[in-house]
Design a protein around this motif. Structure first.
Motif, short mmCIF file in Angstrom:
data_model
loop_
_atom_site.label_atom_id
_atom_site.label_comp_id
_atom_site.label_asym_id
_atom_site.label_seq_id
_atom_site.Cartn_x
_atom_site.Cartn_y
_atom_site.Cartn_z
N ILE A 283 -24.55 -37.46 -20.71
CA ILE A 283 -24.02 -37.06 -22.03
C ILE A 283 -22.51 -36.88 -21.96
CG2 ILE A 283 -24.05 -35.24 -23.78
CD1 ILE A 283 -26.99 -34.71 -22.99
N HIS A 284 -22.05 -36.21 -20.93
CA HIS A 284 -20.61 -35.96 -20.79
C HIS A 284 -19.83 -37.27 -20.67
CE1 HIS A 284 -16.99 -33.77 -19.70
NE2 HIS A 284 -16.84 -34.57 -18.66
N THR A 285 -20.37 -38.18 -19.87
CA THR A 285 -19.70 -39.47 -19.67
C THR A 285 -19.75 -40.32 -20.93
OG1 THR A 285 -20.24 -39.43 -17.31
CG2 THR A 285 -19.65 -41.56 -18.26
N HIS A 286 -20.93 -40.39 -21.55
CA HIS A 286 -21.12 -41.25 -22.72
C HIS A 286 -20.26 -40.80 -23.89
CE1 HIS A 286 -23.38 -44.24 -25.02
NE2 HIS A 286 -23.37 -43.38 -26.02
N THR A 287 -20.08 -39.51 -24.04
CA THR A 287 -19.29 -38.98 -25.15
C THR A 287 -17.84 -38.73 -24.76
OG1 THR A 287 -19.85 -36.66 -24.67
CG2 THR A 287 -21.35 -37.88 -26.13
N GLU A 288 -17.49 -39.09 -23.53
CA GLU A 288 -16.14 -38.88 -23.01
C GLU A 288 -15.71 -37.42 -23.13
OE1 GLU A 288 -13.87 -41.77 -25.22
OE2 GLU A 288 -14.32 -43.34 -23.76
N GLY A 289 -16.68 -36.53 -22.94
CA GLY A 289 -16.40 -35.10 -22.94
C GLY A 289 -16.16 -34.49 -24.30
N ARG A 290 -16.38 -35.26 -25.36
CA ARG A 290 -16.10 -34.75 -26.71
C ARG A 290 -17.17 -33.80 -27.22
NH1 ARG A 290 -15.31 -40.22 -27.36
NH2 ARG A 290 -17.26 -40.33 -28.53
#
Length: 341
Positions: A283-290
């Motif tokens: 999740i963190h990677t896919h959303t680029e931490g957003r």
């Protein structure tokens, strides 16, 4: 160690070794504590503030939904070191949940299987209790789910009722579409169904105020299904994700207790540690931490909690670890995370 060696065995002896009775007696005892238990506060209190989705948390460790479904012991949890509390999962209609036995402890595997089925007193009863007794001294999350007797075609209004009823009391809402114990519920994670649900909940929330909405996801989703879910969350302005719920997988169970794995229901605890971390990282990677993440699953020590933060979570939640190891675990996690940056 005191809890594991002496207190927990004593509770099981007094309760006929029934995990659900132990759970009920524990919550009942905590509900009798004064609003600000000075002794407990002095032992377990921890300050390591963080601001996530616009809320100020005194520390990063929260109580996951399921432990105090009906909000009976809200003033006790902060005294045990929790920086936030999530009640529920609550449904519009009061319901008894699935037939007992429905909770199974696998102590040698640091795991639990449950098929509780959203047993709770209903949204109106929780609202009445919160109105009468007030909120805890830390942020309060309310997990909302679908009533079992309500068909999926009417799920949106079922969720909306709970949202409207409990809106005055929640600091955030967790939209639970991932429990394995309500038939058909996980279908609401599908793109079209989730889009419809979040669209209506966001619209209702906007009419009432600005309380953040989070979505709780299953650990059993494939990467492609999870990516699709995240796109829906992003398009509807979801404030964050809770990763993860319990799993239907039985991977990791060992020894004689592996036979208990044949019981239906969601598995939590140590066998979920690695998968929860993988989902958080995805999740963190896919959303680029957003997209802020509350990491939950298999937190049995301070390093497990730190692993979720290292993977990208902003906060963590504990349930099975607390049930198996007691409040000393919360103190350990808080001390570990106090040095995490």
């Amino acid at each position: 160690m005191l809890f594991e060696k002496l207190i927990r065995p004593a509770l099981y002896r007094l309760s006929g070794a029934d995990p659900e009775t132990v759970h009920e007696r524990t919550v009942r005892a905590l509900s009798l504590l004064p609003e600000k238990p000075p002794l407990l506060r002095g032992i377990y209190a921890a300050d390591d503030p963080a601001t996530v989705f616009g809320l100020r948390f005194p520390n990063r460790v929260g109580l996951a939904a399921g432990m105090d479904k009906d909000g009976r012991a809200l003033h006790a949890w902060p005294a045990l070191g929790f920086g936030f509390v999530e009640v529920g999962t609550v449904t519009r209609l009061a319901q008894p949940g699935n037939p007992r036995p429905r909770l199974f402890t696998l102590a040698d595997n640091d795991a639990v299987i449950n098929r509780m089925g959203f047993n709770n007193s209903g949204a109106d009863a929780l609202a009445a209790r919160l109105a009468a007794r007030g909120k805890p001294a830390v942020p309060l999350g309310i997990s909302i789910g679908k009533s079992k007797v309500v068909p999926l075609t009417e799920a949106v209004e079922d969720y909306r009722y709970s949202l409207r009823t409990l809106y005055p009391y929640a600091d955030y809402f967790a939209v639970n579409v991932s429990s394995p114990n309500t038939p058909g519920l996980r279908e609401l994670q599908d793109k079209s169904a989730l889009s419809e649900l979040l669209s209506e909940l966001r619209r209702t929330s906007a009419e009432l105020g600005t309380t953040p909405l989070l979505v709780k996801v299953a650990p059993d989703l494939t990467d492609s299904a999870l990516a699709e879910l995240l796109e829906v969350c992003d398009s509807h302005g979801v404030a964050g994700v809770i990763a993860t719920n319990t799993t239907l997988s039985r991977n990791g169970l060992t020894g004689p207790e592996a036979a208990t794995g044949a019981e239906t229901g969601g598995l939590s605890g140590r066998p979920l540690t690695q998968r929860a971390r993988e989902v958080v990282r995805f999740i963190h990677t896919h959303t680029e931490g957003r997209l802020p993440i509350i990491g939950v699953g298999g937190v049995l020590c301070g390093l497990d909690a730190r692993g979720l933060l290292d993977a990208g979570a902003s906060l963590v939640q504990v349930y099975t670890g607390f049930a198996l190891k007691g409040p000393g675990l919360i103190r350990e996690i808080n001390r570990t995370l106090a040095g995490w940056r």
